[in-house]
Design a protein around this motif. Structure first.
Motif, mmCIF file in Angstrom:
data_model
loop_
_atom_site.group_PDB
_atom_site.id
_atom_site.type_symbol
_atom_site.label_atom_id
_atom_site.label_comp_id
_atom_site.label_asym_id
_atom_site.label_seq_id
_atom_site.Cartn_x
_atom_site.Cartn_y
_atom_site.Cartn_z
ATOM 1 N N HIS A 71 8.729 -7.034 -5.974
ATOM 2 C CA HIS A 71 7.802 -6.296 -6.829
ATOM 3 C C HIS A 71 8.533 -5.435 -7.851
ATOM 4 N N VAL A 74 9.899 -7.729 -10.955
ATOM 5 C CA VAL A 74 8.887 -8.006 -11.989
ATOM 6 C C VAL A 74 8.902 -6.898 -13.036
ATOM 7 N N LEU A 80 8.560 -14.635 -11.964
ATOM 8 C CA LEU A 80 8.510 -15.999 -11.432
ATOM 9 C C LEU A 80 7.071 -16.489 -11.404
ATOM 10 N N LEU A 86 0.140 -19.811 -6.279
ATOM 11 C CA LEU A 86 -0.107 -18.565 -5.546
ATOM 12 C C LEU A 86 -1.040 -17.602 -6.275
ATOM 13 N N LEU A 87 -2.168 -18.128 -6.714
ATOM 14 C CA LEU A 87 -3.180 -17.291 -7.370
ATOM 15 C C LEU A 87 -3.994 -16.545 -6.319
ATOM 16 N N PHE A 88 -4.909 -15.694 -6.789
ATOM 17 C CA PHE A 88 -5.846 -15.024 -5.891
ATOM 18 C C PHE A 88 -7.164 -15.778 -5.993
ATOM 19 N N LYS A 95 -9.535 -10.935 -13.393
ATOM 20 C CA LYS A 95 -8.835 -10.020 -12.490
ATOM 21 C C LYS A 95 -7.457 -10.558 -12.118
ATOM 22 N N LEU A 99 -4.196 -8.329 -12.800
ATOM 23 C CA LEU A 99 -3.235 -8.000 -11.750
ATOM 24 C C LEU A 99 -1.823 -8.417 -12.163
ATOM 25 N N GLY A 100 -1.732 -9.414 -13.040
ATOM 26 C CA GLY A 100 -0.422 -9.790 -13.576
ATOM 27 C C GLY A 100 0.227 -8.634 -14.322
ATOM 28 N N TYR A 102 0.006 -5.565 -13.440
ATOM 29 C CA TYR A 102 -0.085 -4.445 -12.495
ATOM 30 C C TYR A 102 0.966 -3.358 -12.726
ATOM 31 N N ARG A 103 2.179 -3.753 -13.109
ATOM 32 C CA ARG A 103 3.240 -2.744 -13.230
ATOM 33 C C ARG A 103 3.301 -2.106 -14.616
ATOM 34 N N ARG A 147 -0.975 -15.407 -15.955
ATOM 35 C CA ARG A 147 -0.749 -14.222 -15.130
ATOM 36 C C ARG A 147 0.698 -13.748 -15.263
ATOM 37 N N GLN B 172 -5.497 -12.135 -0.186
ATOM 38 C CA GLN B 172 -5.695 -13.520 -0.607
ATOM 39 C C GLN B 172 -4.393 -14.278 -0.788
ATOM 40 N N ASN B 173 -3.343 -13.588 -1.182
ATOM 41 C CA ASN B 173 -2.058 -14.266 -1.310
ATOM 42 C C ASN B 173 -0.919 -13.253 -1.349
ATOM 43 N N GLY B 176 1.970 -14.141 -3.735
ATOM 44 C CA GLY B 176 1.463 -14.025 -5.100
ATOM 45 C C GLY B 176 1.381 -12.558 -5.506
ATOM 46 N N MET B 178 3.220 -10.046 -4.337
ATOM 47 C CA MET B 178 4.583 -9.553 -4.566
ATOM 48 C C MET B 178 5.065 -9.928 -5.961
ATOM 49 N N LEU B 179 4.739 -11.168 -6.360
ATOM 50 C CA LEU B 179 5.270 -11.688 -7.622
ATOM 51 C C LEU B 179 4.611 -11.077 -8.856
ATOM 52 N N VAL B 180 3.443 -10.442 -8.702
ATOM 53 C CA VAL B 180 2.903 -9.723 -9.856
ATOM 54 C C VAL B 180 3.349 -8.256 -9.822
ATOM 55 N N GLY B 181 4.133 -7.894 -8.823
ATOM 56 C CA GLY B 181 4.689 -6.546 -8.815
ATOM 57 C C GLY B 181 3.993 -5.585 -7.866
ATOM 58 N N ILE B 182 3.166 -6.128 -6.961
ATOM 59 C CA ILE B 182 2.494 -5.255 -5.996
ATOM 60 C C ILE B 182 3.421 -5.007 -4.811
#
Lengths: 234, 290
Positions: A71, A74, A80, A86-88, A95, A99-100, A102-103, A147, B172-173, B176, B178-182
Protein backbone atom coordinates in the motif's frame (compact mmCIF):
# COMPACT_ATOMS: atom_id res chain seq x y z
CA UNK A 1 13.52 4.65 -12.87
CA UNK A 2 13.16 1.05 -11.74
CA UNK A 3 16.19 -1.03 -10.85
CA UNK A 4 16.26 -4.66 -9.70
CA UNK A 5 19.51 -6.06 -8.32
CA UNK A 6 19.86 -9.82 -7.92
CA UNK A 7 16.26 -10.27 -6.81
CA UNK A 8 15.29 -13.74 -5.58
CA UNK A 9 11.76 -14.50 -4.41
CA UNK A 10 10.62 -17.63 -2.61
CA UNK A 11 7.07 -18.89 -2.49
CA UNK A 12 7.02 -21.43 0.29
CA UNK A 13 10.02 -23.65 -0.35
CA UNK A 14 10.33 -22.78 -4.03
CA UNK A 15 12.59 -20.22 -5.60
CA UNK A 16 10.23 -18.75 -8.15
CA UNK A 17 12.39 -15.77 -9.07
CA UNK A 18 16.12 -16.39 -9.23
CA UNK A 19 18.71 -13.63 -9.25
CA UNK A 20 16.90 -11.20 -11.56
CA UNK A 21 18.59 -7.89 -12.33
CA UNK A 22 17.14 -5.31 -14.70
CA UNK A 23 16.85 -1.60 -15.21
CA UNK A 24 14.06 0.41 -16.79
CA UNK A 25 14.52 4.04 -17.76
CA UNK A 26 11.92 6.74 -17.22
CA UNK A 27 9.35 6.87 -20.01
CA UNK A 28 10.39 3.50 -21.42
CA UNK A 29 7.94 0.87 -22.64
CA UNK A 30 9.19 -2.60 -21.75
CA UNK A 31 7.80 -6.08 -22.30
CA UNK A 32 8.32 -9.08 -20.03
CA UNK A 33 7.80 -12.28 -21.96
CA UNK A 34 7.57 -15.78 -20.63
CA UNK A 35 5.40 -18.86 -20.66
CA UNK A 36 2.97 -20.03 -18.05
CA UNK A 37 4.76 -20.49 -14.73
CA UNK A 38 7.91 -18.65 -15.77
CA UNK A 39 7.45 -16.31 -12.81
CA UNK A 40 6.17 -13.14 -14.50
CA UNK A 41 3.41 -12.50 -11.95
CA UNK A 42 5.70 -13.35 -9.04
CA UNK A 43 8.27 -10.86 -10.32
CA UNK A 44 5.60 -8.15 -10.63
CA UNK A 45 4.15 -8.92 -7.22
CA UNK A 46 7.64 -8.68 -5.76
CA UNK A 47 8.20 -5.26 -7.32
CA UNK A 48 4.78 -4.06 -6.11
CA UNK A 49 5.45 -5.23 -2.55
CA UNK A 50 2.79 -7.94 -2.33
CA UNK A 51 5.69 -10.38 -1.90
CA UNK A 52 9.04 -9.46 -0.46
CA UNK A 53 12.25 -10.72 -2.04
CA UNK A 54 14.35 -13.10 0.03
CA UNK A 55 17.49 -11.63 -1.51
CA UNK A 56 18.33 -8.61 -3.60
CA UNK A 57 17.14 -5.06 -3.95
CA UNK A 58 14.36 -3.18 -5.70
CA UNK A 59 14.92 0.52 -6.30
CA UNK A 60 12.34 2.98 -7.59
CA UNK A 61 13.48 6.52 -8.40
CA UNK A 62 16.66 5.78 -6.45
CA UNK A 63 14.82 4.69 -3.30
CA UNK A 64 15.03 1.11 -2.01
CA UNK A 65 11.39 -0.07 -1.85
CA UNK A 66 11.65 -3.82 -1.35
CA UNK A 67 10.96 -3.56 2.39
CA UNK A 68 7.86 -1.40 1.94
CA UNK A 69 4.35 -2.88 2.13
CA UNK A 70 2.30 -2.83 -1.08
CA UNK A 71 0.00 0.00 0.00
CA UNK A 72 2.96 2.32 0.55
CA UNK A 73 4.54 1.56 -2.82
CA UNK A 74 1.38 2.70 -4.64
CA UNK A 75 1.82 6.07 -2.94
CA UNK A 76 5.34 6.30 -4.38
CA UNK A 77 3.93 6.29 -7.91
CA UNK A 78 4.45 2.64 -8.82
CA UNK A 79 1.21 0.79 -9.47
CA UNK A 80 0.54 -2.84 -10.37
CA UNK A 81 -2.49 -3.69 -12.47
CA UNK A 82 -2.63 -7.33 -11.41
CA UNK A 83 -3.23 -10.58 -13.19
CA UNK A 84 -6.87 -11.57 -12.73
CA UNK A 85 -7.69 -7.86 -12.28
CA UNK A 86 -8.63 -8.16 -8.58
CA UNK A 87 -11.48 -5.67 -8.82
CA UNK A 88 -14.13 -5.08 -6.16
CA UNK A 89 -16.95 -7.02 -7.83
CA UNK A 90 -19.84 -5.79 -5.68
CA UNK A 91 -18.95 -2.12 -5.91
CA UNK A 92 -19.99 0.08 -8.81
CA UNK A 93 -17.46 1.05 -11.47
CA UNK A 94 -17.27 4.58 -10.15
CA UNK A 95 -16.33 3.44 -6.65
CA UNK A 96 -13.74 1.01 -7.99
CA UNK A 97 -12.13 3.94 -9.80
CA UNK A 98 -12.30 6.28 -6.81
CA UNK A 99 -10.70 3.66 -4.58
CA UNK A 100 -7.86 3.62 -7.10
CA UNK A 101 -7.19 7.21 -6.01
CA UNK A 102 -7.32 6.22 -2.33
CA UNK A 103 -3.86 7.57 -1.48
CA UNK A 104 -4.35 10.90 -3.23
CA UNK A 105 -5.68 14.01 -1.55
CA UNK A 106 -6.19 16.73 -4.20
CA UNK A 107 -9.87 16.49 -5.21
CA UNK A 108 -9.52 18.45 -8.45
CA UNK A 109 -6.50 16.45 -9.50
CA UNK A 110 -8.43 13.21 -8.87
CA UNK A 111 -11.27 14.50 -11.03
CA UNK A 112 -8.81 15.18 -13.85
CA UNK A 113 -7.61 11.58 -13.63
CA UNK A 114 -11.20 10.37 -13.71
CA UNK A 115 -11.82 12.36 -16.89
CA UNK A 116 -8.64 10.89 -18.35
CA UNK A 117 -9.88 7.36 -17.62
CA UNK A 118 -13.31 8.11 -19.07
CA UNK A 119 -11.69 9.56 -22.20
CA UNK A 120 -9.53 6.46 -22.61
CA UNK A 121 -12.41 4.01 -21.97
CA UNK A 122 -15.75 5.76 -22.62
CA UNK A 123 -17.66 2.59 -21.71
CA UNK A 124 -16.59 3.05 -18.08
CA UNK A 125 -18.36 6.40 -18.01
CA UNK A 126 -21.50 4.96 -19.58
CA UNK A 127 -21.60 2.17 -17.02
CA UNK A 128 -20.21 3.96 -13.99
CA UNK A 129 -23.10 2.83 -11.78
CA UNK A 130 -22.94 -0.82 -12.79
CA UNK A 131 -21.38 -3.39 -10.44
CA UNK A 132 -17.88 -4.31 -11.57
CA UNK A 133 -18.62 -8.02 -11.19
CA UNK A 134 -21.27 -7.89 -13.94
CA UNK A 135 -18.73 -6.73 -16.54
CA UNK A 136 -17.34 -8.85 -19.37
CA UNK A 137 -13.66 -9.78 -19.28
CA UNK A 138 -12.61 -6.96 -21.60
CA UNK A 139 -14.56 -4.34 -19.66
CA UNK A 140 -13.10 -5.62 -16.39
CA UNK A 141 -9.62 -5.26 -17.85
CA UNK A 142 -10.40 -1.67 -18.86
CA UNK A 143 -11.67 -0.99 -15.37
CA UNK A 144 -8.54 -2.54 -13.83
CA UNK A 145 -6.31 -0.33 -15.98
CA UNK A 146 -8.54 2.66 -15.21
CA UNK A 147 -8.30 1.97 -11.49
CA UNK A 148 -4.51 1.82 -11.79
CA UNK A 149 -4.44 5.17 -13.66
CA UNK A 150 -6.46 6.71 -10.82
CA UNK A 151 -3.42 6.30 -8.55
CA UNK A 152 -1.59 8.70 -10.93
CA UNK A 153 1.34 6.34 -11.39
CA UNK A 154 4.68 7.36 -12.82
CA UNK A 155 5.24 3.72 -13.59
CA UNK A 156 2.65 1.09 -14.38
CA UNK A 157 3.15 -2.66 -14.15
CA UNK A 158 0.58 -4.45 -16.29
CA UNK A 159 0.30 -8.17 -15.66
CA UNK A 160 -1.13 -10.06 -18.65
CA UNK A 161 -3.84 -7.61 -19.63
CA UNK A 162 -4.69 -9.67 -22.71
CA UNK A 163 -5.43 -12.86 -20.81
CA UNK A 164 -8.68 -14.50 -21.87
CA UNK A 165 -9.73 -11.65 -24.14
CA UNK A 166 -10.86 -11.73 -27.78
CA UNK A 167 -8.25 -10.53 -30.33
CA UNK A 168 -10.18 -7.39 -31.23
CA UNK A 169 -10.42 -6.35 -27.58
CA UNK A 170 -6.73 -7.12 -27.07
CA UNK A 171 -5.95 -4.63 -29.85
CA UNK A 172 -8.05 -1.96 -28.18
CA UNK A 173 -6.32 -2.52 -24.85
CA UNK A 174 -2.90 -2.47 -26.53
CA UNK A 175 -3.77 0.89 -28.10
CA UNK A 176 -4.83 2.26 -24.74
CA UNK A 177 -1.57 1.11 -23.13
CA UNK A 178 0.47 2.75 -25.91
CA UNK A 179 -1.48 5.97 -25.37
CA UNK A 180 -0.68 5.84 -21.65
CA UNK A 181 3.01 5.42 -22.38
CA UNK A 182 2.88 8.44 -24.71
CA UNK A 183 1.49 10.57 -21.86
CA UNK A 184 4.73 9.90 -20.01
CA UNK A 185 3.92 6.85 -17.87
CA UNK A 186 6.70 4.28 -17.82
CA UNK A 187 5.12 0.93 -18.67
CA UNK A 188 6.33 -2.58 -17.84
CA UNK A 189 4.05 -5.08 -19.56
CA UNK A 190 4.01 -8.81 -18.91
CA UNK A 191 2.55 -10.93 -21.68
CA UNK A 192 2.20 -14.45 -22.94
CA UNK A 193 1.03 -12.91 -26.19
CA UNK A 194 4.58 -12.09 -27.32
CA UNK A 195 3.55 -10.95 -30.79
CA UNK A 196 1.47 -8.00 -29.67
CA UNK A 197 3.75 -7.15 -26.72
CA UNK A 198 6.83 -6.87 -28.93
CA UNK A 199 4.96 -4.86 -31.54
CA UNK A 200 4.08 -2.05 -29.14
CA UNK A 201 7.06 -1.96 -26.72
CA UNK A 202 10.60 -0.64 -27.19
CA UNK A 203 12.53 -3.12 -25.05
CA UNK A 204 11.87 -6.67 -23.99
CA UNK A 205 13.02 -9.22 -21.45
CA UNK A 206 12.42 -12.96 -21.60
CA UNK A 207 11.89 -14.82 -18.34
CA UNK A 208 12.33 -18.59 -18.13
CA UNK A 209 12.10 -20.63 -14.93
CA UNK A 210 12.47 -17.50 -12.86
CA UNK A 211 15.60 -16.16 -14.57
CA UNK A 212 16.07 -13.62 -17.34
CA UNK A 213 17.49 -15.41 -20.36
CA UNK A 214 17.26 -12.75 -23.08
CA UNK A 215 16.94 -9.03 -23.37
CA UNK A 216 17.09 -6.50 -26.14
CA UNK A 217 15.17 -4.14 -28.38
CA UNK A 218 11.69 -5.45 -29.04
CA UNK A 219 12.22 -5.20 -32.79
CA UNK A 220 15.32 -7.42 -32.49
CA UNK A 221 13.55 -9.91 -30.23
CA UNK A 222 10.81 -10.25 -32.85
CA UNK A 223 13.51 -11.52 -35.24
CA UNK A 224 15.31 -13.66 -32.66
CA UNK A 225 15.20 -17.37 -33.59
CA UNK A 226 14.74 -18.51 -30.00
CA UNK A 227 11.89 -16.09 -29.35
CA UNK A 228 10.28 -16.98 -32.64
CA UNK A 229 10.39 -20.64 -31.84
CA UNK A 230 9.31 -20.49 -28.21
CA UNK A 231 6.88 -17.58 -28.12
CA UNK A 232 5.78 -16.59 -31.60
CA UNK A 233 5.05 -20.04 -32.92
CA UNK A 234 6.75 -19.43 -36.24
CA UNK B 1 -54.74 -8.42 18.75
CA UNK B 2 -53.13 -6.73 21.74
CA UNK B 3 -51.02 -9.77 22.41
CA UNK B 4 -49.95 -9.85 18.79
CA UNK B 5 -48.90 -6.17 18.73
CA UNK B 6 -47.16 -6.59 22.05
CA UNK B 7 -45.15 -9.51 20.73
CA UNK B 8 -44.32 -7.60 17.55
CA UNK B 9 -42.97 -4.77 19.70
CA UNK B 10 -40.94 -7.16 21.81
CA UNK B 11 -39.74 -8.92 18.69
CA UNK B 12 -38.56 -5.70 17.07
CA UNK B 13 -36.78 -4.74 20.30
CA UNK B 14 -35.04 -8.10 20.49
CA UNK B 15 -34.41 -8.05 16.76
CA UNK B 16 -32.65 -4.66 16.85
CA UNK B 17 -30.12 -5.91 19.38
CA UNK B 18 -29.63 -9.11 17.40
CA UNK B 19 -29.19 -7.07 14.24
CA UNK B 20 -26.51 -4.83 15.76
CA UNK B 21 -24.54 -7.80 17.06
CA UNK B 22 -24.95 -9.67 13.78
CA UNK B 23 -23.82 -6.61 11.80
CA UNK B 24 -20.53 -6.70 13.66
CA UNK B 25 -20.15 -10.38 12.94
CA UNK B 26 -20.87 -9.90 9.25
CA UNK B 27 -18.41 -6.98 8.91
CA UNK B 28 -15.63 -8.95 10.53
CA UNK B 29 -16.45 -11.96 8.37
CA UNK B 30 -15.36 -9.83 5.42
CA UNK B 31 -11.93 -9.44 7.00
CA UNK B 32 -11.35 -12.89 8.49
CA UNK B 33 -13.36 -14.99 6.04
CA UNK B 34 -14.47 -16.98 9.07
CA UNK B 35 -17.13 -16.15 11.66
CA UNK B 36 -15.54 -14.54 14.73
CA UNK B 37 -16.95 -16.96 17.28
CA UNK B 38 -15.66 -14.82 20.14
CA UNK B 39 -18.00 -11.99 19.08
CA UNK B 40 -20.81 -12.94 21.46
CA UNK B 41 -18.32 -13.09 24.30
CA UNK B 42 -17.08 -9.59 23.53
CA UNK B 43 -20.74 -8.56 23.80
CA UNK B 44 -20.91 -10.25 27.20
CA UNK B 45 -17.70 -8.53 28.31
CA UNK B 46 -19.25 -5.22 27.22
CA UNK B 47 -22.21 -5.81 29.54
CA UNK B 48 -19.84 -6.48 32.44
CA UNK B 49 -17.71 -3.42 31.72
CA UNK B 50 -20.89 -1.33 31.78
CA UNK B 51 -21.98 -3.05 35.01
CA UNK B 52 -18.57 -2.33 36.54
CA UNK B 53 -18.65 1.33 35.53
CA UNK B 54 -22.13 1.86 36.96
CA UNK B 55 -21.77 -0.08 40.20
CA UNK B 56 -18.09 0.34 41.12
CA UNK B 57 -16.94 3.53 39.38
CA UNK B 58 -20.46 4.87 40.01
CA UNK B 59 -20.88 6.95 36.86
CA UNK B 60 -24.32 7.52 35.31
CA UNK B 61 -25.79 5.29 32.62
CA UNK B 62 -25.05 7.34 29.45
CA UNK B 63 -21.39 8.09 30.19
CA UNK B 64 -21.02 4.44 31.13
CA UNK B 65 -22.40 3.36 27.74
CA UNK B 66 -20.02 5.73 25.93
CA UNK B 67 -16.97 4.60 27.91
CA UNK B 68 -17.92 0.94 27.44
CA UNK B 69 -18.26 1.39 23.67
CA UNK B 70 -14.86 3.09 23.43
CA UNK B 71 -13.19 0.56 25.72
CA UNK B 72 -14.63 -2.43 23.89
CA UNK B 73 -13.74 -0.92 20.49
CA UNK B 74 -10.17 -0.96 21.78
CA UNK B 75 -10.75 -4.49 23.04
CA UNK B 76 -11.78 -5.55 19.54
CA UNK B 77 -8.57 -4.11 18.10
CA UNK B 78 -6.54 -6.03 20.68
CA UNK B 79 -8.43 -9.27 19.96
CA UNK B 80 -7.72 -8.97 16.22
CA UNK B 81 -4.08 -8.14 16.84
CA UNK B 82 -3.49 -10.91 19.38
CA UNK B 83 -5.64 -13.76 18.11
CA UNK B 84 -6.24 -13.29 14.39
CA UNK B 85 -3.52 -11.18 12.76
CA UNK B 86 -0.68 -13.66 13.38
CA UNK B 87 -2.81 -16.33 11.65
CA UNK B 88 -3.97 -14.33 8.64
CA UNK B 89 -1.91 -16.24 6.11
CA UNK B 90 -2.55 -19.63 7.68
CA UNK B 91 -5.44 -22.01 7.10
CA UNK B 92 -8.81 -20.60 8.29
CA UNK B 93 -9.19 -23.52 10.67
CA UNK B 94 -6.39 -21.97 12.78
CA UNK B 95 -8.35 -18.74 13.18
CA UNK B 96 -11.37 -20.78 14.15
CA UNK B 97 -9.38 -22.45 16.93
CA UNK B 98 -8.04 -19.04 18.02
CA UNK B 99 -11.64 -17.78 18.24
CA UNK B 100 -12.62 -20.71 20.46
CA UNK B 101 -9.56 -20.05 22.64
CA UNK B 102 -10.47 -16.38 22.94
CA UNK B 103 -14.04 -17.11 23.99
CA UNK B 104 -12.93 -19.57 26.67
CA UNK B 105 -10.51 -16.98 28.06
CA UNK B 106 -13.20 -14.27 28.01
CA UNK B 107 -15.91 -16.34 29.66
CA UNK B 108 -13.65 -17.69 32.38
CA UNK B 109 -12.02 -14.31 32.93
CA UNK B 110 -15.42 -12.81 33.64
CA UNK B 111 -16.34 -15.73 35.94
CA UNK B 112 -13.07 -15.23 37.84
CA UNK B 113 -13.75 -11.51 38.28
CA UNK B 114 -17.50 -11.37 38.88
CA UNK B 115 -18.51 -14.94 39.64
CA UNK B 116 -20.83 -17.23 37.67
CA UNK B 117 -24.08 -15.79 39.04
CA UNK B 118 -26.19 -13.20 37.21
CA UNK B 119 -26.17 -9.49 37.89
CA UNK B 120 -28.62 -6.73 37.15
CA UNK B 121 -28.05 -3.14 36.10
CA UNK B 122 -30.64 -0.76 37.51
CA UNK B 123 -33.16 0.43 34.91
CA UNK B 124 -32.29 4.02 33.97
CA UNK B 125 -35.65 4.58 32.23
CA UNK B 126 -38.35 2.89 34.30
CA UNK B 127 -41.18 4.93 32.72
CA UNK B 128 -43.82 2.81 31.00
CA UNK B 129 -45.97 4.03 28.11
CA UNK B 130 -49.23 2.59 26.97
CA UNK B 131 -49.70 2.92 23.20
CA UNK B 132 -52.65 1.20 21.47
CA UNK B 133 -52.79 -1.34 24.24
CA UNK B 134 -49.10 -2.17 23.98
CA UNK B 135 -46.96 -1.73 27.06
CA UNK B 136 -43.69 -0.05 26.11
CA UNK B 137 -41.02 0.48 28.71
CA UNK B 138 -38.72 3.45 28.17
CA UNK B 139 -35.68 1.23 27.99
CA UNK B 140 -37.21 -1.04 25.35
CA UNK B 141 -38.16 1.93 23.20
CA UNK B 142 -34.63 3.22 23.59
CA UNK B 143 -33.20 -0.08 22.37
CA UNK B 144 -35.23 0.20 19.16
CA UNK B 145 -34.46 3.89 18.56
CA UNK B 146 -30.72 3.60 19.17
CA UNK B 147 -30.54 0.29 17.34
CA UNK B 148 -32.11 1.74 14.19
CA UNK B 149 -29.98 4.89 14.46
CA UNK B 150 -26.77 2.83 14.70
CA UNK B 151 -27.74 0.70 11.70
CA UNK B 152 -28.42 3.81 9.62
CA UNK B 153 -25.17 5.47 10.71
CA UNK B 154 -23.17 2.36 9.89
CA UNK B 155 -24.79 2.08 6.48
CA UNK B 156 -24.04 5.75 5.76
CA UNK B 157 -20.46 5.34 6.92
CA UNK B 158 -19.85 2.33 4.68
CA UNK B 159 -21.64 3.65 1.60
CA UNK B 160 -20.83 7.35 1.71
CA UNK B 161 -17.32 7.76 3.12
CA UNK B 162 -14.01 6.75 1.59
CA UNK B 163 -12.85 5.18 4.83
CA UNK B 164 -16.08 3.17 4.98
CA UNK B 165 -15.73 1.89 1.44
CA UNK B 166 -12.26 0.52 2.29
CA UNK B 167 -14.06 -1.99 4.56
CA UNK B 168 -16.07 -3.22 1.57
CA UNK B 169 -13.00 -3.19 -0.66
CA UNK B 170 -10.96 -5.33 1.75
CA UNK B 171 -13.89 -7.74 2.17
CA UNK B 172 -14.30 -8.12 -1.59
CA UNK B 173 -10.67 -8.41 -2.58
CA UNK B 174 -7.86 -8.17 -0.07
CA UNK B 175 -4.97 -8.09 -2.53
CA UNK B 176 -6.86 -5.71 -4.82
CA UNK B 177 -7.28 -3.41 -1.82
CA UNK B 178 -3.55 -3.52 -1.04
CA UNK B 179 -2.75 -2.65 -4.64
CA UNK B 180 -4.83 0.54 -4.61
CA UNK B 181 -2.96 1.63 -1.50
CA UNK B 182 -5.29 0.53 1.29
CA UNK B 183 -3.53 -0.48 4.48
CA UNK B 184 -5.27 -3.80 5.13
CA UNK B 185 -4.00 -4.03 8.72
CA UNK B 186 -5.47 -0.64 9.54
CA UNK B 187 -8.82 -1.56 7.98
CA UNK B 188 -8.87 -4.82 9.96
CA UNK B 189 -8.33 -2.90 13.18
CA UNK B 190 -11.01 -0.38 12.25
CA UNK B 191 -13.49 -3.13 11.40
CA UNK B 192 -12.90 -4.93 14.69
CA UNK B 193 -13.22 -1.65 16.59
CA UNK B 194 -16.58 -0.85 14.97
CA UNK B 195 -17.88 -4.39 15.25
CA UNK B 196 -16.98 -4.83 18.90
CA UNK B 197 -18.05 -1.28 19.81
CA UNK B 198 -21.49 -1.95 18.31
CA UNK B 199 -21.85 -5.22 20.22
CA UNK B 200 -20.90 -3.41 23.43
CA UNK B 201 -23.56 -0.75 22.90
CA UNK B 202 -26.15 -3.48 22.28
CA UNK B 203 -25.07 -5.18 25.52
CA UNK B 204 -25.34 -1.93 27.49
CA UNK B 205 -28.81 -1.30 26.08
CA UNK B 206 -30.32 -4.65 27.00
CA UNK B 207 -28.42 -5.07 30.29
CA UNK B 208 -31.13 -3.19 32.26
CA UNK B 209 -33.83 -5.40 30.71
CA UNK B 210 -32.34 -8.86 31.10
CA UNK B 211 -29.92 -10.26 33.64
CA UNK B 212 -26.26 -10.26 32.67
CA UNK B 213 -24.30 -13.46 33.18
CA UNK B 214 -21.05 -14.97 31.86
CA UNK B 215 -23.02 -17.39 29.69
CA UNK B 216 -25.05 -14.73 27.90
CA UNK B 217 -22.35 -14.36 25.23
CA UNK B 218 -22.38 -17.95 24.03
CA UNK B 219 -26.10 -17.98 23.20
CA UNK B 220 -26.07 -14.56 21.59
CA UNK B 221 -22.94 -15.32 19.59
CA UNK B 222 -24.64 -18.44 18.29
CA UNK B 223 -27.77 -16.48 17.40
CA UNK B 224 -25.76 -13.76 15.65
CA UNK B 225 -24.15 -16.53 13.65
CA UNK B 226 -27.58 -17.92 12.73
CA UNK B 227 -28.69 -14.46 11.66
CA UNK B 228 -25.68 -14.02 9.42
CA UNK B 229 -26.39 -17.38 7.82
CA UNK B 230 -30.08 -16.53 7.47
CA UNK B 231 -29.23 -13.25 5.77
CA UNK B 232 -26.21 -14.57 3.90
CA UNK B 233 -22.77 -14.29 5.49
CA UNK B 234 -21.11 -10.98 4.72
CA UNK B 235 -24.34 -9.19 3.73
CA UNK B 236 -25.18 -6.03 5.68
CA UNK B 237 -28.90 -5.87 4.79
CA UNK B 238 -29.00 -9.62 5.46
CA UNK B 239 -27.76 -9.09 9.01
CA UNK B 240 -30.33 -6.36 9.64
CA UNK B 241 -33.34 -8.26 8.28
CA UNK B 242 -32.09 -11.56 9.65
CA UNK B 243 -31.86 -9.98 13.11
CA UNK B 244 -35.39 -8.59 12.94
CA UNK B 245 -36.79 -11.86 11.59
CA UNK B 246 -35.16 -13.87 14.35
CA UNK B 247 -36.38 -11.43 17.01
CA UNK B 248 -39.93 -11.66 15.68
CA UNK B 249 -39.86 -15.45 15.43
CA UNK B 250 -38.69 -15.71 19.02
CA UNK B 251 -41.19 -13.19 20.37
CA UNK B 252 -44.18 -14.59 18.47
CA UNK B 253 -43.25 -18.21 19.13
CA UNK B 254 -42.57 -17.40 22.77
CA UNK B 255 -45.79 -15.40 23.15
CA UNK B 256 -48.19 -17.77 21.40
CA UNK B 257 -46.69 -21.20 21.94
CA UNK B 258 -44.20 -21.35 24.76
CA UNK B 259 -41.40 -19.09 25.85
CA UNK B 260 -39.50 -22.14 27.04
CA UNK B 261 -39.04 -23.14 23.41
CA UNK B 262 -38.09 -19.76 21.96
CA UNK B 263 -34.57 -20.91 21.10
CA UNK B 264 -36.04 -23.94 19.36
CA UNK B 265 -38.00 -21.62 17.09
CA UNK B 266 -34.85 -19.68 16.28
CA UNK B 267 -32.81 -22.72 15.33
CA UNK B 268 -35.81 -24.32 13.63
CA UNK B 269 -36.15 -21.26 11.41
CA UNK B 270 -32.49 -21.60 10.46
CA UNK B 271 -32.93 -25.21 9.42
CA UNK B 272 -36.04 -24.37 7.44
CA UNK B 273 -34.61 -21.35 5.59
CA UNK B 274 -31.37 -23.13 4.75
CA UNK B 275 -33.34 -26.10 3.43
CA UNK B 276 -35.22 -23.78 1.06
CA UNK B 277 -32.46 -21.30 0.20
CA UNK B 278 -28.99 -22.63 1.05
CA UNK B 279 -27.21 -19.30 0.34
CA UNK B 280 -29.33 -17.46 2.90
CA UNK B 281 -31.92 -14.79 2.17
CA UNK B 282 -29.52 -12.17 0.78
CA UNK B 283 -26.46 -14.31 0.15
CA UNK B 284 -24.81 -14.78 -3.19
CA UNK B 285 -23.10 -17.93 -4.24
CA UNK B 286 -19.40 -17.53 -3.67
CA UNK B 287 -16.51 -19.90 -3.68
CA UNK B 288 -15.36 -20.18 -0.11
CA UNK B 289 -11.99 -21.01 1.33
CA UNK B 290 -13.19 -24.12 3.11
Amino acid sequence: MLKLKNVTTMIGEHQVILDVSLEIAEGDFVALLGGNGAGKSTLFRTIAGVLSPSRGKVEFKGEAIHKYPAHKIVGKGLCLCPEGRLLFPQLPVYKNLMLGAYRRKDKRDIKDSLEQVYALFPILKERRKQMAGTFSGGEQQMLAIGRAIMSKPQMLLLDEPSMGLAPLIVEGIADAISTLNKTGITVFLSEQNAQIALMITRHGYVLENGSLVLEGLSADLLQNEKVKKAYLGT
Amino acid sequence: MDLFLQQIFNGVMLGSTYAIVALGLTLVYGILQIPNFAHGHMYMLGAYVCFFLITVVAIPYWPAVAVTAAFMAGGGVVLEWLAYRPLRHESPINSLIAALGALIVLENGVIALWGPQGHRIGNPFPAVFDVLGITMSGQRLLVIVIGVALMLLLQLFIKKTTLGSTIEAVAQNQEGAMLVGINVNLVSSLTFAISTGLAAVAACLVAPIFMISPSMGAMLGMKAFIICILGGLGSVPGAIFGGLILGLIEALGGGYISSAYKDVFAFGALVLILAIKPTGLFGKEVQGRW
